[in-house]
Design a protein around this motif. Structure first.
Motif, PDB file in Angstrom:
ATOM      1  N   GLN A 141      -3.773  27.178  -1.676  1.00  0.00           N
ATOM      2  CA  GLN A 141      -4.093  25.965  -0.876  1.00  0.00           C
ATOM      3  C   GLN A 141      -4.420  24.885  -1.696  1.00  0.00           C
ATOM      4  O   GLN A 141      -5.309  25.436  -2.582  1.00  0.00           O
ATOM      5  N   GLY A 142      -4.135  23.618  -1.658  1.00  0.00           N
ATOM      6  CA  GLY A 142      -4.481  22.649  -2.670  1.00  0.00           C
ATOM      7  C   GLY A 142      -5.434  21.684  -1.963  1.00  0.00           C
ATOM      8  O   GLY A 142      -5.834  21.741  -0.812  1.00  0.00           O
ATOM      9  N   LYS A 143      -6.348  21.033  -2.868  1.00  0.00           N
ATOM     10  CA  LYS A 143      -7.200  20.242  -2.363  1.00  0.00           C
ATOM     11  C   LYS A 143      -6.820  19.306  -1.422  1.00  0.00           C
ATOM     12  O   LYS A 143      -5.805  18.610  -1.763  1.00  0.00           O
ATOM     13  N   LYS A 144      -7.760  18.892  -0.574  1.00  0.00           N
ATOM     14  CA  LYS A 144      -7.618  17.866   0.446  1.00  0.00           C
ATOM     15  C   LYS A 144      -6.520  18.244   1.453  1.00  0.00           C
ATOM     16  O   LYS A 144      -6.241  17.531   2.484  1.00  0.00           O
ATOM     17  N   GLU A 145      -5.694  19.477   1.409  1.00  0.00           N
ATOM     18  CA  GLU A 145      -4.899  19.885   2.461  1.00  0.00           C
ATOM     19  C   GLU A 145      -5.811  20.310   3.737  1.00  0.00           C
ATOM     20  O   GLU A 145      -6.903  20.685   3.438  1.00  0.00           O
ATOM     21  N   GLU A 146      -5.148  20.117   4.887  1.00  0.00           N
ATOM     22  CA  GLU A 146      -5.680  20.223   5.977  1.00  0.00           C
ATOM     23  C   GLU A 146      -5.000  21.480   6.891  1.00  0.00           C
ATOM     24  O   GLU A 146      -3.875  21.336   6.985  1.00  0.00           O
ATOM     25  N   ASN A 147      -5.421  22.551   6.865  1.00  0.00           N
ATOM     26  CA  ASN A 147      -4.845  23.785   7.505  1.00  0.00           C
ATOM     27  C   ASN A 147      -5.756  24.172   8.677  1.00  0.00           C
ATOM     28  O   ASN A 147      -6.823  23.831   8.952  1.00  0.00           O
ATOM     29  N   ASN A 148      -5.229  25.477   9.219  1.00  0.00           N
ATOM     30  CA  ASN A 148      -5.897  26.100  10.198  1.00  0.00           C
ATOM     31  C   ASN A 148      -5.602  27.611  10.180  1.00  0.00           C
ATOM     32  O   ASN A 148      -4.447  28.064   9.981  1.00  0.00           O
ATOM     33  N   VAL A 149      -6.504  28.315  10.547  1.00  0.00           N
ATOM     34  CA  VAL A 149      -6.657  29.672  11.074  1.00  0.00           C
ATOM     35  C   VAL A 149      -6.841  30.052  12.417  1.00  0.00           C
ATOM     36  O   VAL A 149      -7.886  29.401  13.048  1.00  0.00           O
ATOM     37  N   HIS A 150      -6.028  30.663  13.221  1.00  0.00           N
ATOM     38  CA  HIS A 150      -6.223  31.023  14.641  1.00  0.00           C
ATOM     39  C   HIS A 150      -6.599  32.631  14.815  1.00  0.00           C
ATOM     40  O   HIS A 150      -5.682  33.225  14.480  1.00  0.00           O
ATOM     41  N   ILE A 151      -7.758  32.640  15.075  1.00  0.00           N
ATOM     42  CA  ILE A 151      -8.411  33.882  15.075  1.00  0.00           C
ATOM     43  C   ILE A 151      -8.429  34.493  16.670  1.00  0.00           C
ATOM     44  O   ILE A 151      -9.209  33.896  17.400  1.00  0.00           O
ATOM     45  N   PHE A 152      -8.024  35.739  16.966  1.00  0.00           N
ATOM     46  CA  PHE A 152      -7.845  36.074  18.291  1.00  0.00           C
ATOM     47  C   PHE A 152      -8.799  37.410  18.272  1.00  0.00           C
ATOM     48  O   PHE A 152      -8.731  38.220  17.129  1.00  0.00           O
ATOM     49  N   TYR A 153      -9.748  37.633  19.035  1.00  0.00           N
ATOM     50  CA  TYR A 153     -10.705  38.630  19.305  1.00  0.00           C
ATOM     51  C   TYR A 153     -11.098  39.207  20.514  1.00  0.00           C
ATOM     52  O   TYR A 153     -10.707  38.505  21.318  1.00  0.00           O
ATOM     53  N   HIS A 154     -11.970  40.343  20.584  1.00  0.00           N
ATOM     54  CA  HIS A 154     -12.212  40.755  22.014  1.00  0.00           C
ATOM     55  C   HIS A 154     -13.372  41.777  21.626  1.00  0.00           C
ATOM     56  O   HIS A 154     -13.713  42.047  20.478  1.00  0.00           O
ATOM     57  N   GLY A 155     -13.986  42.488  22.836  1.00  0.00           N
ATOM     58  CA  GLY A 155     -15.148  43.366  22.614  1.00  0.00           C
ATOM     59  C   GLY A 155     -15.910  43.277  23.391  1.00  0.00           C
ATOM     60  O   GLY A 155     -16.265  42.283  24.084  1.00  0.00           O
ATOM     61  N   LYS A 156     -16.840  44.399  23.519  1.00  0.00           N
ATOM     62  CA  LYS A 156     -18.377  44.330  23.748  1.00  0.00           C
ATOM     63  C   LYS A 156     -19.073  43.162  23.038  1.00  0.00           C
ATOM     64  O   LYS A 156     -18.718  43.002  21.976  1.00  0.00           O
ATOM     65  N   VAL A 157     -19.977  42.459  23.701  1.00  0.00           N
ATOM     66  CA  VAL A 157     -20.487  41.511  23.157  1.00  0.00           C
ATOM     67  C   VAL A 157     -22.119  41.953  23.174  1.00  0.00           C
ATOM     68  O   VAL A 157     -22.741  42.203  24.139  1.00  0.00           O
ATOM     69  N   HIS A 158     -22.750  41.530  22.221  1.00  0.00           N
ATOM     70  CA  HIS A 158     -24.519  41.618  22.225  1.00  0.00           C
ATOM     71  C   HIS A 158     -24.898  40.584  23.163  1.00  0.00           C
ATOM     72  O   HIS A 158     -24.691  39.603  23.487  1.00  0.00           O
ATOM     73  N   GLN A 159     -25.937  41.241  24.237  1.00  0.00           N
ATOM     74  CA  GLN A 159     -26.326  40.795  25.129  1.00  0.00           C
ATOM     75  C   GLN A 159     -27.946  40.417  24.952  1.00  0.00           C
ATOM     76  O   GLN A 159     -28.709  41.068  24.205  1.00  0.00           O
ATOM     77  N   ALA A 160     -28.243  39.050  25.372  1.00  0.00           N
ATOM     78  CA  ALA A 160     -29.745  38.913  25.213  1.00  0.00           C
ATOM     79  C   ALA A 160     -30.547  39.615  26.227  1.00  0.00           C
ATOM     80  O   ALA A 160     -29.986  39.888  27.579  1.00  0.00           O
ATOM     81  N   ILE A 161     -31.603  39.820  25.852  1.00  0.00           N
ATOM     82  CA  ILE A 161     -32.626  40.732  26.496  1.00  0.00           C
ATOM     83  C   ILE A 161     -33.583  39.910  26.896  1.00  0.00           C
ATOM     84  O   ILE A 161     -33.966  39.628  28.383  1.00  0.00           O
ATOM     85  N   ARG A 162     -34.040  38.990  26.052  1.00  0.00           N
ATOM     86  CA  ARG A 162     -35.125  37.753  26.604  1.00  0.00           C
ATOM     87  C   ARG A 162     -34.637  36.519  26.164  1.00  0.00           C
ATOM     88  O   ARG A 162     -35.346  36.010  25.435  1.00  0.00           O
ATOM     89  N   ALA A 163     -33.543  36.037  26.371  1.00  0.00           N
ATOM     90  CA  ALA A 163     -33.155  34.556  26.212  1.00  0.00           C
ATOM     91  C   ALA A 163     -34.269  33.641  26.680  1.00  0.00           C
ATOM     92  O   ALA A 163     -34.759  33.749  27.610  1.00  0.00           O
ATOM     93  N   PRO A 164     -34.334  32.407  25.822  1.00  0.00           N
ATOM     94  CA  PRO A 164     -33.541  32.191  24.618  1.00  0.00           C
ATOM     95  C   PRO A 164     -34.246  32.977  23.234  1.00  0.00           C
ATOM     96  O   PRO A 164     -33.570  32.571  22.263  1.00  0.00           O
TER      97      PRO A 164
END
Length: 557
Positions: A123-146
């Protein structure tokens, strides 16, 4: 090469934390590679700049997991020949499923703990690009938010699903993939598209773009902000919400204000929230300047935790009562005359959201100034004496246990003293100026000079000294970078006062103005050497240890 770069940062972090100035610096902490990967601009982060996040989220309340995506639009700031990977942060146990480059090409990636490395093409300098990231799974849960942070799968008082996130410090990578460094905000804002059960309401930051019924028991809702925003401030709110709204006549014109509350809080919220919000805006815009996000509006949203400063979508959990969860942190009674969470968390819209620090180590800029917004609110609403009393009262929360500014580049957070000690530092500087118009111009000027920017503490400190036309650098060093409380030693003899500083950094030069509103104020600028000044009639009475300590965070011997 990568290992050498990282190692140098670790050494720098330890050196900073053990450097001595002749004063106790607090306990030394040694940092890990993971701390450095999270807290520094690594080579894999250095070549690209985030322009925008476009997030999707579908939470599974029963399974306590989530799925979604983040389209990261970025600008190339340094040429990449394809050998340098892209560092993306996302915490275990979430899993990246796929990455698509510029909406066409799938990319390979690898995983090391909470860091994901994407193999990107040249990729060259000043180019504008994108990455599209797909994800899933168990997620860390707060115990004493915030306080501990994470995704919150909660229940309201009627046992109905109520979901949100709180992740400051811990980082937004706890629930979505991103460049999790405070110094790189998406310059063109972010969107959050949520798919949730059609029995619930989903709210996000900024303005509603669309709401669609999917005819399968779910709805999809999209919210968007156009201004730069910190990763940790992008937050979903999902529950049995109802809405009421108004327009506030602010300094820049009409501001759209939305209140999102649980259905059973609707009546009391309509009576309670607008009054506190109006008073907040009157004080904050007076002292700090216009609300920084008129384009995105302002929202106050019921949350299952105490509250957070989520940009344009402030979370509220203070039980519709004055004080902070039924307490007055100042012990003076003034804290029982207003809602702490509405005032404090909204104050962060100026310091924290408008002005954001590059490094978590400089977090006092967020919390010290916002702590002081409480004093300024009390001053504006109830009078100067009330503000002075409130500020003096909150000193009981100062522990002087560790430095306010810790090591840089390792995602380190300083002492909780950044709140009350930071506020008392600013109060001391204000009184040393004895010119509220100048002090106010500095606060407003900061929000203009660093409008929608990420900054360092050094920049903020330098700006204050420049506009004040007085070098406060040693004052900042004293309170932010040591644990010592400066001591004023003085005595009077033969019509003179003799004075000096003790227990201070070399060159400490905080001016003291006593009786500032009187016709005969006394101004002294002590140093570590004895000085003296001939007193005018009546000035002896100004040299009261008790009164001096009320105005300045010092000890009088």
């Amino acid at each position: 090469m990568k290992q050498l770069f990282i190692t140098s940062l670790v050494i720098m972090a330890i050196y900073f934390n053990t450097e001595t100035t002749g004063f106790a610096q607090g306990p030394v902490k040694h940092y890990t590679l993971a701390d450095t990967l999270r807290g520094s601009i690594t080579l894999e982060r250095s070549w690209w700049d985030v322009q925008r996040y476009e997030l999707t989220l579908k939470p599974d309340f029963n399974g306590k997991q989530i799925s979604g995506s983040n389209k990261i639009i970025y600008k190339v700031t340094k040429p990449n020949d394809g050998q340098l990977k892209m560092q993306i942060d996302m915490a275990d146990p979430l899993i990246i499923d796929s990455v698509v480059y510029n909406d066409s090409k799938k990319l390979d990636f690898e995983h090391q703990a909470s860091v994901w490395y994407i193999k990107v093409p040249k990729q060259g300098k000043k180019e504008e690009n994108n990455v599209h990231i797909f994800y899933h799974g168990k997620v860390h849960q707060a115990i004493r938010a915030p306080w501990d942070g994470g995704f919150i799968f909660g229940l309201d008082s009627l046992k109905r699903p109520w979901m949100t996130v709180a992740c400051q410090g811990l980082g937004a990578s706890i629930w979505y993939p991103n460049k999790d460094h405070q110094g790189d905000e998406p310059d063109r804002g972010a969107s959050l598209t949520m798919t949730v059960p059609d029995t619930l309401v989903a709210v996000g930051n900024g303005r509603l773009v669309f709401k669609k019924n999917n005819a399968d028991g779910t709805i999809t809702v999209k919210y968007n902000v156009v201004n730069p925003i910190s990763n940790y401030c992008i937050i979903p709110y999902i529950g049995k919400y109802v809405n009421f709204k108004e327009q506030y006549a602010g300094e820049k014109g009409k501001l759209d204000v939305n209140y999102w509350v649980l259905d059973y809080n609707y009546e009391k919220a309509k009576q309670y929230m607008p009054d506190q919000v109006h008073k907040m805006f009157k004080s904050m815009e007076h002292w700090f300047g216009p609300y920084p996000f008129y384009e995105d509006g302002y929202q106050l949203i019921d949350a299952s935790h105490t509250g957070m400063e989520h940009q344009s979508a402030v979370s509220y959990g203070n039980r519709y009562k004055f004080g902070y969860m039924g307490r007055d942190g100042s012990g003076t009674g003034w804290g029982f005359k207003w809602d702490f969470i509405i005032i404090h968390e909204s104050g962060h819209e100026w310091f924290g959201n408008n002005i954001t620090t590059n490094d978590l180590a400089d977090m006092w800029v967020h919390e010290g100034f916002t702590n002081y917004s409480e004093t300024l609110f009390v001053d504006y609403t109830f009078g100067e004496q009330a503000g002075n009393e409130y500020n003096y009262g909150i000193r009981t929360g100062i522990k002087n246990d560790k430095l306010i500014i810790p090591a840089y580049n390792v995602n380190a957070q300083g002492s909780g003293d950044m709140y009350p000690k930071g506020g008392n530092l600013l109060h001391s500087i204000r009184h040393s100026m004895n010119n509220d118009e100048l002090f106010r111009s500095i606060l407003r000027g900061l929000n203009q000079e660093f409008y929608h920017q990420t900054v360092t503490s050094a920049q903020v400190e330098a700006y204050i000294s420049k506009v004040a036309k007085y070098d406060y650098s040693k004052v900042f060093d004293q309170y932010l970078r040591t644990l010592q409380i400066p001591e004023l030693e003085f005595y009077m003899a033969n019509g003179k006062v003799f004075y000096r500083w003790k227990n201070c950094v070399a060159g400490f030069n905080l001016p003291l103005v006593l009786g500032g509103k009187s016709q005969m104020p006394l101004r002294i600028v002590p140093s570590e050497k004895w000085q003296n000044l001939t007193l005018k009639a009546g000035q002896e009475d100004l040299l009261s240890a008790k009164e001096i300590e009320k105005m300045y965070y010092i000890k009088v011997l």
